[in-house]
Design a protein around this motif. Structure first.
Motif, PDB file in Angstrom:
ATOM      1  N   ASN A  25      -9.070  -1.653  19.454  1.00  0.00           N
ATOM      2  CA  ASN A  25      -9.414  -0.698  18.403  1.00  0.00           C
ATOM      3  C   ASN A  25     -10.784  -0.103  18.693  1.00  0.00           C
ATOM      4  N   SER A  26     -10.885   1.223  18.588  1.00  0.00           N
ATOM      5  CA  SER A  26     -12.166   1.891  18.752  1.00  0.00           C
ATOM      6  C   SER A  26     -12.201   3.073  17.790  1.00  0.00           C
ATOM      7  N   GLY A  27     -12.771   2.844  16.600  1.00  0.00           N
ATOM      8  CA  GLY A  27     -12.787   3.888  15.590  1.00  0.00           C
ATOM      9  C   GLY A  27     -11.377   4.231  15.149  1.00  0.00           C
ATOM     10  N   SER A  28     -11.036   5.507  15.201  1.00  0.00           N
ATOM     11  CA  SER A  28      -9.718   5.962  14.762  1.00  0.00           C
ATOM     12  C   SER A  28      -8.691   5.962  15.886  1.00  0.00           C
ATOM     13  N   VAL A  29      -9.041   5.355  17.013  1.00  0.00           N
ATOM     14  CA  VAL A  29      -8.151   5.305  18.181  1.00  0.00           C
ATOM     15  C   VAL A  29      -7.783   3.865  18.498  1.00  0.00           C
ATOM     16  N   VAL A  30      -6.498   3.621  18.738  1.00  0.00           N
ATOM     17  CA  VAL A  30      -6.024   2.303  19.159  1.00  0.00           C
ATOM     18  C   VAL A  30      -5.339   2.448  20.513  1.00  0.00           C
ATOM     19  N   THR A  31      -5.601   1.510  21.405  1.00  0.00           N
ATOM     20  CA  THR A  31      -4.914   1.468  22.694  1.00  0.00           C
ATOM     21  C   THR A  31      -4.078   0.202  22.770  1.00  0.00           C
ATOM     22  N   LEU A  32      -2.792   0.366  23.063  1.00  0.00           N
ATOM     23  CA  LEU A  32      -1.909  -0.759  23.356  1.00  0.00           C
ATOM     24  C   LEU A  32      -1.632  -0.757  24.858  1.00  0.00           C
ATOM     25  N   THR A  33      -1.969  -1.846  25.507  1.00  0.00           N
ATOM     26  CA  THR A  33      -1.803  -1.934  26.958  1.00  0.00           C
ATOM     27  C   THR A  33      -0.706  -2.931  27.304  1.00  0.00           C
ATOM     28  N   LEU A  47       8.817  -8.350  25.225  1.00  0.00           N
ATOM     29  CA  LEU A  47       7.823  -7.284  25.252  1.00  0.00           C
ATOM     30  C   LEU A  47       8.150  -6.204  24.225  1.00  0.00           C
ATOM     31  N   LEU A  48       9.420  -5.877  24.080  1.00  0.00           N
ATOM     32  CA  LEU A  48       9.822  -4.900  23.064  1.00  0.00           C
ATOM     33  C   LEU A  48       9.456  -5.379  21.659  1.00  0.00           C
ATOM     34  N   ALA A  49       9.676  -6.667  21.404  1.00  0.00           N
ATOM     35  CA  ALA A  49       9.344  -7.224  20.086  1.00  0.00           C
ATOM     36  C   ALA A  49       7.836  -7.166  19.836  1.00  0.00           C
ATOM     37  N   ALA A  50       7.058  -7.470  20.876  1.00  0.00           N
ATOM     38  CA  ALA A  50       5.603  -7.420  20.736  1.00  0.00           C
ATOM     39  C   ALA A  50       5.128  -6.002  20.458  1.00  0.00           C
ATOM     40  N   MET A  51       5.704  -5.038  21.172  1.00  0.00           N
ATOM     41  CA  MET A  51       5.339  -3.639  20.948  1.00  0.00           C
ATOM     42  C   MET A  51       5.747  -3.175  19.555  1.00  0.00           C
ATOM     43  N   GLN A  52       6.952  -3.559  19.125  1.00  0.00           N
ATOM     44  CA  GLN A  52       7.436  -3.136  17.816  1.00  0.00           C
ATOM     45  C   GLN A  52       6.519  -3.643  16.709  1.00  0.00           C
ATOM     46  N   ALA A  53       6.088  -4.878  16.813  1.00  0.00           N
ATOM     47  CA  ALA A  53       5.205  -5.457  15.803  1.00  0.00           C
ATOM     48  C   ALA A  53       3.888  -4.686  15.732  1.00  0.00           C
ATOM     49  N   GLU A  54       3.341  -4.347  16.882  1.00  0.00           N
ATOM     50  CA  GLU A  54       2.088  -3.594  16.907  1.00  0.00           C
ATOM     51  C   GLU A  54       2.277  -2.180  16.356  1.00  0.00           C
ATOM     52  N   LEU A  55       3.369  -1.528  16.746  1.00  0.00           N
ATOM     53  CA  LEU A  55       3.622  -0.166  16.278  1.00  0.00           C
ATOM     54  C   LEU A  55       3.803  -0.119  14.768  1.00  0.00           C
ATOM     55  N   ASP A  56       4.542  -1.077  14.239  1.00  0.00           N
ATOM     56  CA  ASP A  56       4.760  -1.121  12.786  1.00  0.00           C
ATOM     57  C   ASP A  56       3.431  -1.303  12.042  1.00  0.00           C
ATOM     58  N   ASN A  57       2.572  -2.130  12.586  1.00  0.00           N
ATOM     59  CA  ASN A  57       1.266  -2.360  11.969  1.00  0.00           C
ATOM     60  C   ASN A  57       0.404  -1.106  12.018  1.00  0.00           C
ATOM     61  N   ILE A  58       0.377  -0.450  13.151  1.00  0.00           N
ATOM     62  CA  ILE A  58      -0.439   0.750  13.330  1.00  0.00           C
ATOM     63  C   ILE A  58       0.058   1.882  12.432  1.00  0.00           C
ATOM     64  N   ALA A  59       1.371   2.018  12.328  1.00  0.00           N
ATOM     65  CA  ALA A  59       1.956   3.106  11.533  1.00  0.00           C
ATOM     66  C   ALA A  59       1.506   3.052  10.075  1.00  0.00           C
ATOM     67  N   GLN A  60       1.185   1.859   9.578  1.00  0.00           N
ATOM     68  CA  GLN A  60       0.785   1.698   8.183  1.00  0.00           C
ATOM     69  C   GLN A  60      -0.721   1.868   7.968  1.00  0.00           C
ATOM     70  N   ASP A  61      -1.462   2.016   9.045  1.00  0.00           N
ATOM     71  CA  ASP A  61      -2.918   2.080   8.962  1.00  0.00           C
ATOM     72  C   ASP A  61      -3.376   3.534   8.904  1.00  0.00           C
ATOM     73  N   LYS A  62      -3.830   3.977   7.759  1.00  0.00           N
ATOM     74  CA  LYS A  62      -4.211   5.380   7.557  1.00  0.00           C
ATOM     75  C   LYS A  62      -5.514   5.736   8.243  1.00  0.00           C
ATOM     76  N   THR A  63      -6.257   4.744   8.725  1.00  0.00           N
ATOM     77  CA  THR A  63      -7.520   5.040   9.402  1.00  0.00           C
ATOM     78  C   THR A  63      -7.321   5.388  10.868  1.00  0.00           C
ATOM     79  N   ILE A  64      -6.126   5.158  11.391  1.00  0.00           N
ATOM     80  CA  ILE A  64      -5.856   5.414  12.810  1.00  0.00           C
ATOM     81  C   ILE A  64      -5.244   6.795  12.982  1.00  0.00           C
ATOM     82  N   GLN A  65      -5.821   7.584  13.877  1.00  0.00           N
ATOM     83  CA  GLN A  65      -5.320   8.919  14.153  1.00  0.00           C
ATOM     84  C   GLN A  65      -4.547   9.008  15.465  1.00  0.00           C
TER      85      GLN A  65
END
Length: 274
Positions: A25-33, A47-65
Protein backbone atom coordinates in the motif's frame (compact mmCIF):
# COMPACT_ATOMS: atom_id res chain seq x y z
CA UNK A 1 -1.83 12.77 -3.76
CA UNK A 2 -1.45 12.13 -0.04
CA UNK A 3 1.75 10.49 1.13
CA UNK A 4 1.85 7.41 3.35
CA UNK A 5 4.62 5.06 4.35
CA UNK A 6 4.34 1.89 2.25
CA UNK A 7 2.75 -1.01 4.14
CA UNK A 8 3.22 -4.58 2.97
CA UNK A 9 1.06 -7.59 3.70
CA UNK A 10 1.21 -11.08 2.27
CA UNK A 11 -1.15 -13.93 1.55
CA UNK A 12 0.76 -17.09 2.54
CA UNK A 13 0.76 -20.40 0.76
CA UNK A 14 -0.37 -23.40 2.75
CA UNK A 15 2.34 -25.51 1.10
CA UNK A 16 5.44 -23.29 1.43
CA UNK A 17 6.76 -20.43 3.46
CA UNK A 18 6.69 -18.18 0.40
CA UNK A 19 3.75 -15.78 0.05
CA UNK A 20 1.74 -16.26 -3.12
CA UNK A 21 0.70 -12.61 -3.30
CA UNK A 22 2.56 -9.63 -1.90
CA UNK A 23 0.50 -6.52 -1.19
CA UNK A 24 2.05 -3.07 -0.96
CA UNK A 25 0.00 0.00 0.00
CA UNK A 26 1.27 3.46 -0.90
CA UNK A 27 -1.31 6.20 -0.43
CA UNK A 28 -4.20 5.66 -2.84
CA UNK A 29 -2.26 3.04 -4.83
CA UNK A 30 -2.03 -0.68 -4.06
CA UNK A 31 0.30 -3.14 -5.78
CA UNK A 32 -0.41 -6.87 -5.79
CA UNK A 33 2.63 -8.86 -6.87
CA UNK A 34 2.32 -12.47 -7.99
CA UNK A 35 5.06 -14.28 -6.11
CA UNK A 36 5.19 -17.82 -7.40
CA UNK A 37 8.15 -17.32 -9.71
CA UNK A 38 9.34 -20.94 -9.61
CA UNK A 39 5.98 -21.88 -11.18
CA UNK A 40 6.16 -18.83 -13.50
CA UNK A 41 3.29 -17.34 -11.48
CA UNK A 42 0.87 -19.91 -12.86
CA UNK A 43 -2.74 -19.41 -11.77
CA UNK A 44 -3.18 -22.38 -9.48
CA UNK A 45 -6.33 -22.81 -7.39
CA UNK A 46 -4.42 -21.49 -4.41
CA UNK A 47 -3.03 -18.44 -6.18
CA UNK A 48 -6.44 -17.59 -7.64
CA UNK A 49 -7.98 -17.78 -4.16
CA UNK A 50 -5.27 -15.52 -2.75
CA UNK A 51 -5.81 -12.98 -5.53
CA UNK A 52 -9.59 -13.10 -5.15
CA UNK A 53 -9.37 -12.38 -1.43
CA UNK A 54 -7.13 -9.38 -2.04
CA UNK A 55 -9.28 -8.05 -4.88
CA UNK A 56 -12.47 -8.32 -2.83
CA UNK A 57 -10.82 -6.41 0.01
CA UNK A 58 -9.47 -3.67 -2.26
CA UNK A 59 -12.80 -3.25 -4.07
CA UNK A 60 -14.44 -2.25 -0.77
CA UNK A 61 -11.79 0.32 0.13
CA UNK A 62 -12.90 3.79 -0.99
CA UNK A 63 -9.47 5.28 -0.29
CA UNK A 64 -7.83 3.25 -3.07
CA UNK A 65 -7.87 4.69 -6.58
CA UNK A 66 -5.42 2.50 -8.48
CA UNK A 67 -4.46 -1.17 -8.29
CA UNK A 68 -1.30 -2.39 -9.98
CA UNK A 69 -0.91 -6.11 -10.71
CA UNK A 70 2.75 -7.02 -11.05
CA UNK A 71 4.85 -10.18 -10.80
CA UNK A 72 8.20 -11.40 -9.53
CA UNK A 73 10.55 -13.48 -11.64
CA UNK A 74 11.11 -13.82 -15.37
CA UNK A 75 7.45 -14.46 -16.20
CA UNK A 76 4.47 -12.23 -15.55
CA UNK A 77 2.09 -15.20 -15.63
CA UNK A 78 2.27 -18.47 -17.55
CA UNK A 79 -1.46 -19.17 -17.37
CA UNK A 80 -3.00 -22.06 -15.50
CA UNK A 81 -0.92 -24.66 -13.68
CA UNK A 82 -0.92 -27.52 -16.20
CA UNK A 83 0.43 -30.06 -13.71
CA UNK A 84 -2.41 -29.26 -11.32
CA UNK A 85 -4.92 -29.59 -14.15
CA UNK A 86 -3.55 -32.97 -15.24
CA UNK A 87 -3.55 -34.21 -11.65
CA UNK A 88 -7.29 -33.49 -11.45
CA UNK A 89 -8.74 -34.73 -14.75
CA UNK A 90 -12.41 -34.85 -13.70
CA UNK A 91 -14.81 -32.36 -15.26
CA UNK A 92 -16.00 -30.98 -11.92
CA UNK A 93 -12.52 -29.81 -11.00
CA UNK A 94 -11.90 -28.30 -14.42
CA UNK A 95 -15.22 -26.46 -14.43
CA UNK A 96 -14.66 -25.11 -10.91
CA UNK A 97 -11.15 -23.95 -11.85
CA UNK A 98 -12.27 -22.00 -14.89
CA UNK A 99 -15.23 -20.51 -13.03
CA UNK A 100 -12.86 -19.45 -10.25
CA UNK A 101 -10.54 -17.81 -12.77
CA UNK A 102 -13.41 -16.14 -14.62
CA UNK A 103 -14.70 -14.71 -11.35
CA UNK A 104 -11.31 -13.17 -10.64
CA UNK A 105 -11.23 -11.60 -14.12
CA UNK A 106 -14.77 -10.27 -13.67
CA UNK A 107 -13.85 -8.78 -10.30
CA UNK A 108 -11.04 -6.81 -11.95
CA UNK A 109 -13.54 -5.52 -14.49
CA UNK A 110 -16.24 -4.68 -11.94
CA UNK A 111 -14.22 -3.18 -9.07
CA UNK A 112 -14.29 0.64 -8.93
CA UNK A 113 -10.51 1.09 -8.93
CA UNK A 114 -8.47 1.50 -12.11
CA UNK A 115 -6.44 -1.71 -12.54
CA UNK A 116 -3.08 -1.61 -14.33
CA UNK A 117 -1.06 -4.65 -15.35
CA UNK A 118 2.70 -4.18 -15.09
CA UNK A 119 4.19 -6.83 -17.38
CA UNK A 120 7.89 -7.52 -17.01
CA UNK A 121 8.09 -10.90 -18.80
CA UNK A 122 6.04 -13.46 -20.68
CA UNK A 123 2.25 -13.55 -20.32
CA UNK A 124 0.73 -16.67 -21.81
CA UNK A 125 -2.76 -18.21 -21.96
CA UNK A 126 -4.64 -17.13 -18.80
CA UNK A 127 -1.68 -14.85 -18.07
CA UNK A 128 -2.40 -13.02 -21.31
CA UNK A 129 -6.06 -13.05 -20.29
CA UNK A 130 -5.09 -11.35 -17.03
CA UNK A 131 -3.34 -8.57 -18.95
CA UNK A 132 -6.36 -8.15 -21.22
CA UNK A 133 -8.75 -8.13 -18.25
CA UNK A 134 -6.98 -5.18 -16.62
CA UNK A 135 -8.18 -1.69 -17.50
CA UNK A 136 -4.71 -0.61 -18.60
CA UNK A 137 -1.39 -2.37 -19.17
CA UNK A 138 2.23 -1.31 -19.41
CA UNK A 139 5.07 -3.61 -20.40
CA UNK A 140 8.82 -3.76 -20.70
CA UNK A 141 10.13 -4.08 -24.24
CA UNK A 142 11.25 -7.65 -23.57
CA UNK A 143 7.76 -8.83 -22.57
CA UNK A 144 5.98 -11.33 -24.83
CA UNK A 145 2.37 -12.41 -25.10
CA UNK A 146 0.63 -15.55 -26.36
CA UNK A 147 -2.54 -17.59 -26.01
CA UNK A 148 -0.64 -20.83 -26.33
CA UNK A 149 -3.15 -23.46 -25.24
CA UNK A 150 -3.63 -24.46 -28.87
CA UNK A 151 -0.08 -25.87 -28.81
CA UNK A 152 -1.12 -28.57 -26.33
CA UNK A 153 -4.47 -29.24 -27.99
CA UNK A 154 -6.46 -26.87 -25.79
CA UNK A 155 -8.09 -23.82 -27.36
CA UNK A 156 -7.78 -20.83 -24.99
CA UNK A 157 -11.54 -20.30 -24.73
CA UNK A 158 -11.66 -18.25 -21.54
CA UNK A 159 -8.63 -16.09 -22.51
CA UNK A 160 -10.42 -15.52 -25.82
CA UNK A 161 -13.16 -13.60 -24.02
CA UNK A 162 -10.78 -10.93 -22.73
CA UNK A 163 -8.35 -10.93 -25.66
CA UNK A 164 -11.10 -10.54 -28.26
CA UNK A 165 -12.35 -7.49 -26.38
CA UNK A 166 -8.94 -5.82 -26.73
CA UNK A 167 -7.72 -6.75 -30.19
CA UNK A 168 -9.47 -6.68 -33.53
CA UNK A 169 -11.28 -9.87 -34.49
CA UNK A 170 -8.66 -11.14 -36.93
CA UNK A 171 -5.70 -10.24 -34.72
CA UNK A 172 -7.29 -11.93 -31.71
CA UNK A 173 -8.15 -15.07 -33.65
CA UNK A 174 -4.63 -15.29 -35.08
CA UNK A 175 -3.19 -15.25 -31.56
CA UNK A 176 -5.69 -17.86 -30.40
CA UNK A 177 -5.43 -20.21 -33.37
CA UNK A 178 -1.64 -20.13 -33.83
CA UNK A 179 -0.42 -19.86 -30.23
CA UNK A 180 2.47 -17.74 -31.49
CA UNK A 181 4.10 -15.06 -29.36
CA UNK A 182 3.83 -11.37 -30.12
CA UNK A 183 6.35 -8.90 -28.73
CA UNK A 184 5.54 -5.85 -26.63
CA UNK A 185 5.62 -3.40 -29.53
CA UNK A 186 3.20 -5.58 -31.53
CA UNK A 187 0.96 -5.88 -28.46
CA UNK A 188 0.98 -2.09 -28.21
CA UNK A 189 0.12 -1.68 -31.88
CA UNK A 190 -2.72 -4.22 -31.65
CA UNK A 191 -4.25 -2.73 -28.50
CA UNK A 192 -3.40 -5.34 -25.86
CA UNK A 193 -1.24 -2.91 -23.86
CA UNK A 194 -1.03 0.87 -23.52
CA UNK A 195 2.65 1.72 -23.14
CA UNK A 196 6.08 0.11 -23.63
CA UNK A 197 9.38 1.03 -22.01
CA UNK A 198 12.75 -0.54 -21.39
CA UNK A 199 13.01 -2.71 -18.31
CA UNK A 200 15.02 0.06 -16.62
CA UNK A 201 12.35 2.68 -17.34
CA UNK A 202 9.25 0.56 -16.71
CA UNK A 203 8.71 1.78 -13.14
CA UNK A 204 9.06 5.41 -14.20
CA UNK A 205 6.59 4.98 -17.04
CA UNK A 206 4.12 3.22 -14.74
CA UNK A 207 4.41 6.01 -12.18
CA UNK A 208 3.66 8.66 -14.79
CA UNK A 209 0.47 6.81 -15.70
CA UNK A 210 -0.49 6.40 -12.03
CA UNK A 211 0.09 10.12 -11.40
CA UNK A 212 -2.13 11.05 -14.34
CA UNK A 213 -4.94 8.99 -12.80
CA UNK A 214 -4.60 9.70 -9.07
CA UNK A 215 -4.62 13.46 -9.62
CA UNK A 216 -8.19 13.14 -10.89
CA UNK A 217 -11.42 13.13 -8.87
CA UNK A 218 -12.23 9.71 -7.44
CA UNK A 219 -15.88 10.38 -8.32
CA UNK A 220 -14.98 10.76 -11.98
CA UNK A 221 -12.76 7.68 -11.93
CA UNK A 222 -15.38 5.37 -10.42
CA UNK A 223 -18.19 6.81 -12.56
CA UNK A 224 -16.08 6.55 -15.69
CA UNK A 225 -14.99 2.95 -15.26
CA UNK A 226 -18.51 1.71 -14.57
CA UNK A 227 -19.99 3.69 -17.45
CA UNK A 228 -17.28 2.69 -19.94
CA UNK A 229 -17.74 -1.05 -19.58
CA UNK A 230 -21.53 -0.98 -19.31
CA UNK A 231 -22.04 1.01 -22.52
CA UNK A 232 -19.79 -1.29 -24.57
CA UNK A 233 -22.51 -3.94 -24.74
CA UNK A 234 -25.31 -1.54 -25.66
CA UNK A 235 -26.76 -0.50 -28.99
CA UNK A 236 -25.62 2.97 -30.03
CA UNK A 237 -28.86 4.79 -29.18
CA UNK A 238 -29.14 3.00 -25.82
CA UNK A 239 -25.50 3.83 -25.07
CA UNK A 240 -26.10 7.52 -25.66
CA UNK A 241 -29.22 7.46 -23.48
CA UNK A 242 -27.35 5.73 -20.67
CA UNK A 243 -24.34 8.05 -21.04
CA UNK A 244 -26.61 11.11 -20.85
CA UNK A 245 -28.14 9.84 -17.61
CA UNK A 246 -24.74 9.12 -16.10
CA UNK A 247 -23.33 12.49 -17.13
CA UNK A 248 -26.37 14.34 -15.76
CA UNK A 249 -25.92 12.67 -12.37
CA UNK A 250 -22.16 13.18 -12.49
CA UNK A 251 -22.70 16.92 -13.03
CA UNK A 252 -24.38 17.14 -9.62
CA UNK A 253 -21.27 15.93 -7.77
CA UNK A 254 -19.43 18.39 -5.54
CA UNK A 255 -16.17 17.52 -7.28
CA UNK A 256 -17.57 18.64 -10.64
CA UNK A 257 -18.57 22.03 -9.22
CA UNK A 258 -15.12 22.35 -7.67
CA UNK A 259 -13.40 21.25 -10.88
CA UNK A 260 -15.26 23.72 -13.08
CA UNK A 261 -14.73 26.58 -10.61
CA UNK A 262 -11.02 25.74 -10.39
CA UNK A 263 -10.76 25.72 -14.19
CA UNK A 264 -12.47 29.12 -14.49
CA UNK A 265 -10.37 30.56 -11.66
CA UNK A 266 -7.18 29.03 -13.09
CA UNK A 267 -6.22 27.12 -9.94
CA UNK A 268 -5.79 23.51 -8.92
CA UNK A 269 -8.94 21.70 -7.87
CA UNK A 270 -9.29 20.35 -4.34
CA UNK A 271 -11.12 17.02 -4.63
CA UNK A 272 -13.30 15.72 -1.82
CA UNK A 273 -14.55 12.52 -3.46
CA UNK A 274 -18.17 13.67 -3.30
Amino acid sequence: MSQFNPIQSVTPSTNTNEPLVIRKNSGSVVTLTLNSSKQFNALSVELLAAMQAELDNIAQDKTIQVLVIAANGKAFCAGHNLKEMRANPDEAFQRALFEQCSQMMLTINQMPQVVIAKVQGIATAAGCQLVAACDLAVASDNAKFATSGINVGLFCSTPAVAVSRNLSRKQAFEMLITGEFIDAHTALQQGLINRVASAEQLDQMLQSLIDAITHKSSVALKTGKTMFYKQLDMELADAYKYASEVMSCNMLADDVSEGIDAFIEKRSAIWTGR
